[in-house]
Design a protein around this motif. Structure first.
Motif, PDB file in Angstrom:
ATOM      1  N   CYS A  90      24.142   6.020  30.630  1.00 44.88           N
ATOM      2  CA  CYS A  90      24.000   4.815  29.798  1.00 44.88           C
ATOM      3  C   CYS A  90      23.989   5.161  28.314  1.00 44.88           C
ATOM      4  CB  CYS A  90      22.727   4.061  30.171  1.00 44.88           C
ATOM      5  SG  CYS A  90      21.196   4.844  29.578  1.00 44.88           S
ATOM      6  N   GLY A  91      23.610   6.406  27.981  1.00 47.81           N
ATOM      7  CA  GLY A  91      23.563   6.823  26.581  1.00 47.81           C
ATOM      8  C   GLY A  91      22.268   6.475  25.869  1.00 47.81           C
ATOM      9  N   SER A  92      21.351   5.725  26.540  1.00 47.54           N
ATOM     10  CA  SER A  92      20.185   5.247  25.784  1.00 47.54           C
ATOM     11  C   SER A  92      18.847   5.452  26.479  1.00 47.54           C
ATOM     12  CB  SER A  92      20.345   3.747  25.500  1.00 47.54           C
ATOM     13  OG  SER A  92      20.382   3.015  26.712  1.00 47.54           O
ATOM     14  N   ALA A  97      18.997   9.827  25.768  1.00 48.63           N
ATOM     15  CA  ALA A  97      18.643   9.931  24.350  1.00 48.63           C
ATOM     16  C   ALA A  97      18.332  11.366  23.957  1.00 48.63           C
ATOM     17  CB  ALA A  97      17.444   9.038  24.044  1.00 48.63           C
ATOM     18  N   ARG A  98      18.033  12.204  24.945  1.00 53.19           N
ATOM     19  CA  ARG A  98      17.737  13.623  24.699  1.00 53.19           C
ATOM     20  C   ARG A  98      18.897  14.521  25.113  1.00 53.19           C
ATOM     21  NH1 ARG A  98      13.468  10.718  24.984  1.00 53.19           N
ATOM     22  NH2 ARG A  98      11.552  11.308  23.905  1.00 53.19           N
ATOM     23  N   GLY A  99      20.025  13.930  25.423  1.00 49.82           N
ATOM     24  CA  GLY A  99      21.199  14.732  25.762  1.00 49.82           C
ATOM     25  C   GLY A  99      21.314  15.116  27.214  1.00 49.82           C
ATOM     26  N   MET A 100      20.387  14.654  28.047  1.00 49.21           N
ATOM     27  CA  MET A 100      20.462  14.993  29.473  1.00 49.21           C
ATOM     28  C   MET A 100      21.325  13.951  30.181  1.00 49.21           C
ATOM     29  SD  MET A 100      16.528  16.257  30.082  1.00 49.21           S
ATOM     30  CE  MET A 100      16.772  16.727  31.797  1.00 49.21           C
ATOM     31  N   HIS A 105      18.709   7.553  33.791  1.00 48.11           N
ATOM     32  CA  HIS A 105      17.763   6.812  34.631  1.00 48.11           C
ATOM     33  C   HIS A 105      18.171   5.345  34.804  1.00 48.11           C
ATOM     34  CE1 HIS A 105      14.087   7.711  36.748  1.00 48.11           C
ATOM     35  NE2 HIS A 105      13.535   6.574  36.389  1.00 48.11           N
ATOM     36  N   ASN A 106      19.238   4.934  34.141  1.00 56.64           N
ATOM     37  CA  ASN A 106      19.607   3.511  34.154  1.00 56.64           C
ATOM     38  C   ASN A 106      20.799   3.191  35.044  1.00 56.64           C
ATOM     39  OD1 ASN A 106      17.689   2.188  32.606  1.00 56.64           O
ATOM     40  ND2 ASN A 106      18.707   2.669  30.662  1.00 56.64           N
ATOM     41  N   VAL A 142      30.395   5.367  26.462  1.00 56.83           N
ATOM     42  CA  VAL A 142      29.543   6.562  26.510  1.00 56.83           C
ATOM     43  C   VAL A 142      30.261   7.740  27.187  1.00 56.83           C
ATOM     44  CG1 VAL A 142      27.350   7.510  27.348  1.00 56.83           C
ATOM     45  CG2 VAL A 142      27.460   5.138  26.549  1.00 56.83           C
ATOM     46  N   PRO A 326      25.881  18.309  32.141  1.00 56.27           N
ATOM     47  CA  PRO A 326      26.094  17.159  31.247  1.00 56.27           C
ATOM     48  C   PRO A 326      27.478  17.281  30.592  1.00 56.27           C
ATOM     49  CG  PRO A 326      24.720  18.779  30.162  1.00 56.27           C
ATOM     50  CD  PRO A 326      25.063  19.358  31.503  1.00 56.27           C
ATOM     51  N   ARG A 329      28.585  16.676  26.836  1.00 53.33           N
ATOM     52  CA  ARG A 329      28.044  17.595  25.818  1.00 53.33           C
ATOM     53  C   ARG A 329      28.789  18.928  25.812  1.00 53.33           C
ATOM     54  NH1 ARG A 329      21.633  18.319  25.726  1.00 53.33           N
ATOM     55  NH2 ARG A 329      22.047  19.310  23.721  1.00 53.33           N
TER      56      ARG A 329
ATOM     57  N   VAL B  40      17.553  17.423  23.114  1.00 54.49           N
ATOM     58  CA  VAL B  40      17.618  17.196  21.670  1.00 54.49           C
ATOM     59  C   VAL B  40      17.576  15.680  21.467  1.00 54.49           C
ATOM     60  CG1 VAL B  40      18.937  17.499  19.550  1.00 54.49           C
ATOM     61  CG2 VAL B  40      19.057  19.242  21.352  1.00 54.49           C
ATOM     62  N   TYR B  46      25.594   9.371  21.633  1.00 58.46           N
ATOM     63  CA  TYR B  46      26.539   9.300  22.753  1.00 58.46           C
ATOM     64  C   TYR B  46      27.190   7.932  22.925  1.00 58.46           C
ATOM     65  CZ  TYR B  46      24.285  13.714  23.476  1.00 58.46           C
ATOM     66  OH  TYR B  46      23.790  14.973  23.268  1.00 58.46           O
ATOM     67  N   ALA B  48      25.962   4.791  22.672  1.00 58.99           N
ATOM     68  CA  ALA B  48      25.204   3.591  23.048  1.00 58.99           C
ATOM     69  C   ALA B  48      24.795   2.826  21.794  1.00 58.99           C
ATOM     70  CB  ALA B  48      23.971   3.995  23.853  1.00 58.99           C
TER      71      ALA B  48
END
Lengths: 382, 192
Positions: A90-92, A97-100, A105-106, A142, A326, A329, B40, B46, B48
Motif C-alpha cells: 500500500c505504501g503507507s 512507511a519503513r520500507g518493508m 499490513h493493508n 506504489v 522488498p 527497494r 527507514v 513509495y 502513496a
C-alpha cells in the motif's frame, strides 16, 4: 480471457475467465506480455500451501502493458510497459512507511504474518496472478515501474522476483570481504545469490544441489564451486572438510520447503503433508556453517510448522535472517547491475511456454526435466 | 581450522577474484546495498499519497479475515470467493482460530482437499470435466528426455509417489461413490 487455473494438487489447466475489473481507485489492469513460473509456485502446485483454492490463477512474476487504470492512479497510464514486483504494497502502513514493502499490513485479510503476493493462495491475500492474459494490479502508484527502454523483457520479468530475491539473499547474509559463502539450491534464486555474493566481496562461493545440469550452470554462470550432495554420504561433513573444518561464514537457503536429501522428510512433509514441508536444506545450512555464522533464508516456507534444528542454531550462536524480498527497494541498484552486465538474469531462461501449454510447463519444471532452470510463460494475446 | 585463531587462507586473492569475476566487490560497502537498513521511516518514499488507503468495496459477500486483524484491511484479493462445504470449513477456520493455532491451518488444508472434490463435481456439471492426463502435464514427458533427465537424481526415490498423491483421492472418491451405491442398492432391495 485465457488464464491458468488451479484444479487441485499437481493439476492445472488453461481456461476462460472474466477479465479482472478495477476493484479499488488505485488499481490498474495490466495485459500480461510475459510471465514466469517460480520455484515457489511449485509449493502451491503440489498442494502444500494452505488455502490454495480451486479456480485461482498463479503467477507472481510478470510484466505487461497497462490496459486501464483506476481514478486515483497518477503514475501510470494505459499503454505503459510495466514490470510489477511480486509484493503488493500500500505504501503507507506501518511497514511500508519503513520500507518493508514485502510486509504490507493493508493488503492481506487472510493472514497478518505475510503480506500480499500475486497468485500465491489466499494465505497471501487471494489475488489472482499473472499467468493469464490480464491481471489486476492493486496500488498501481506504489508497485509497478515503467520498464526502462534499454532493458530486455526477459531481464525485466526476472527482476520481479527471482533476481531481486537472489540478491536479497546474499544481502541478508551480511557478507564481508573474504567470507566463505555456501548457497543451497542451484535454481534461479540460488544462481543469482551466488553471483551476488561475489559482488559483495565473497572469498569463496560454493553451491550445493543434486542436479548436475544446474550445478554446471552454477559453475559457468555464477563462477562458483559446486557440491553434488548425492555424491556424499554426509554433505555436512563434506562441507566442513572443504572449509578446513571451520565451516562457512554465510549460508543462503535458496531451496525452501521442498528440499531433497532426506527421504522421510520428503514423504512426511511434501507427500503426506504431516509438517510444513521438508526443511532439509535449512538444517544442512545450520549444521554446515561455522559458529557465529549468518544464515539467510530465501527459500519459501509456509505457515505450518516444520522440524527445523533450532537447538543447533542456538548453540552455535547463529544469526538467522530472512524475509520476503522488498523488490521495489532493490530495483535501482539491480537495474545498474543488469545494465553493466554484473547480473544477467535472462541467461537463466531455458523454456518459453505458451500459456495454453502451461500444464506441461509446470510438469517439466516440477519434475526437473529437459534441463529446465527457468520457464517463462507467453500469453497468447501478448 | 577452528582450533587455531587465524582464519584459513583463501584460494584466491581479491585481485585474482576481481580479474576472474565480473563485478567482484562492487557492493562490498554495505552502503551500496539496497534496503539497508531494513527499516527507514520515510512514508512518502513509495508513491502513496494517502495515510490510509480508500476502502475496496466487498462486492462478493463478507470477506473472511484473520482474527488477528483489527478490521478488514482496505484492499484484498477477489479470486475464488468462499463457496460450498469448503467455504464453510474455511469460514470456521478464519472466524474461530488465529494464525498461531495449528487448527487454523489444518482446517484450511482440509478445506483445500474438499474444494478439489467440489471442483471436480462442479466442472463435470458444467460440461467441462477434469482431465487428469492433460491437467498433470504428463504428456510433456515424451519430448522432455524423461529417462536421461532423471539419471542419478535423489528425488526420483519419492517422485514415484506422485501418482499416488494425484490419483489417490480419485481412487478414494471412486471407492466412496461405489460403496454408497452398493449400500443404497442393498437398502432398496431390502425394502423391495
Amino acid at each position: 480471457m485465457r488464464a491458468m487455473v488451479y484444479r487441485g494438487p499437481y493439476r492445472i489447466r488453461t481456461e476462460e475467465k472474466d477479465v479482472p475489473r478495477i476493484e479499488h481507485p488505485n488499481d490498474a489492469i495490466v495485459r500480461v506480455t510475459l510471465a514466469a513460473i517460480c520455484g515457489s509456485d511449485l509449493h502451491l502446485y503440489h498442494g502444500l500451501m494452505p488455502d490454495t483454492r480451486v479456480g485461482t490463477t498463479f503467477g507472481h512474476e510478470f510484466i505487461g502493458v497497462v490496459d486501464s487504470v483506476g481514478p486515483s492512479v497518477q503514475s501510470l497510464k494505459p499503454g505503459d510497459r510495466v514490470m510489477v514486483p511480486f509484493n503488493i504494497s500500500c505504501g503507507s502502513c506501518f511497514y511500508c512507511a519503513r520500507g518493508m514493502l514485502a510486509n504490507c499490513h493493508n493488503v492481506n485479510p487472510n493472514a497478518t504474518a505475510v503480506g500480499g503476493i500475486y497468485g500465491y493462495s489466499h494465505t497471501t491475500g487471494g489475488y489472482d496472478g499473472g499467468q493469464a492474459e490480464y491481471v489486476r494490479v492493486p496500488f498501481a502508484d506504489v508497485g509497478p515501474t515503467v520498464i526502462p527502454d534499454w532493458m530486455h523483457d526477459e531481464d525485466a520479468v526476472l527482476l520481479t522476483d527471482a533476481t531481486a530475491t537472489g540478491y536479497f539473499g546474499a544481502q541478508l547474509g551480511d557478507i564481508r570481504q573474504g567470507d566463505v559463502v555456501v548457497v543451497f539450491g542451484a535454481g534461479p534464486v540460488g544462481l543469482v545469490a551466488a553471483q551476488s555474493a561475489w559482488l559483495m566481496g565473497a572469498g569463496r562461493v560454493i553451491v550445493v544441489d543434486h542436479l548436475d545440469y544446474r550445478l554446471e550452470k552454477a559453475r559457468d554462470f555464477a563462477h562458483a564451486e559446486t557440491v553434488n550432495f548425492a555424491e556424499h554420504d554426509d554433505v555436512v561433513v563434506h562441507l566442513k572438510r572443504i572449509t578446513d573444518h571451520l565451516g562457512a561464514d554465510v549460508a543462503i537457503d535458496c531451496v525452501g520447503a521442498e528440499a531433497d536429501g532426506n527421504f522421510m522428510q520428503q514423504v512426511a512433509g511434501t507427500k503426506l503433508k504431516l509438517q510444513g514441508g521438508s526443511p532439509v536444506a535449512l538444517n544442512w545450512a545450520i549444521d554446515a556453517v561455522r559458529k557465529g555464522a549468518t544464515i539467510s533464508v530465501m527459500g519459501a516456507y509456509g505457515p505450518v510448522p516444520s522440524a527445523v534444528k533450532f537447538g543447533d542454531a542456538m548453540n552455535k550462536g547463529l544469526t538467522l535472517r530472512m524475509n520476503q524480498c522488498p523488490v521495489k527497494r532493490q530495483w535501482p541498484r539491480l537495474f545498474e547491475h543488469v545494465r553493466n552486465g554484473h547480473l544477467r538474469p535472462r541467461d537463466m531462461v531455458t523454456h518459453r511456454i505458451p500459456l495454453e501449454h502451461i500444464a506441461e510447463g509446470y510438469h517439466i519444471f516440477s519434475s526437473k526435466l529437459d534441463g529446465c532452470i527457468k520457464p517463462l510463460i507467453v500469453p497468447s494475446a501478448a | 581450522m577452528a582450533y587455531w585463531p587465524q582464519k584459513p587462507p583463501l584460494p584466491e586473492t581479491p585481485e585474482q577474484l576481481r580479474a576472474r569475476i565480473p563485478g567482484w566487490g562492487v557492493d562490498l560497502d554495505p552502503k551500496d546495498r539496497p534496503s539497508v537498513p531494513q527499516e527507514v521511516f520515510d512514508p512518502g518514499a513509495y508513491g502513496a499519497r494517502w495515510e490510509f488507503p480508500d476502502r475496496q468495496p466487498e462486492r462478493y459477500g463478507p470477506r473472511e479475515r484473520s482474527i488477528e486483524h483489527a478490521f478488514l484491511p482496505p484492499v484484498f484479493g477477489t479470486s475464488a470467493p468462499l463457496h460450498g462445504v469448503s467455504g464453510r470449513i474455511r469460514r470456521f477456520a478464519y472466524d474461530r482460530f488465529s494464525e498461531g493455532r495449528n487448527a487454523h491451518w489444518l482446517l484450511l488444508i482440509a478445506a483445500d482437499r474438499v474444494d478439489t472434490f467440489e471442483g471436480l463435481l462442479a466442472s463435470a456439471a458444467r460440461g467441462r470435466p477434469d482431465d487428469p492426463v492433460t491437467e498433470t502435464g504428463v504428456l510433456a514427458e515424451a519430448r522432455s528426455h524423461p529417462i536421461a533427465s532423471r539419471a542419478g537424481r535423489v528425488d526420483t526415490h519419492h517422485q514415484v509417489l506422485d501418482p499416488l498423491v494425484v490419483g489417490g483421492p480419485w481412487v478414494l472418491a471412486g471407492a466412496g461413490v461405489l460403496a454408497a451405491a452398493v449400500a443404497a442398492g442393498r437398502a432398496l432391495s431390502r425394502r423391495g
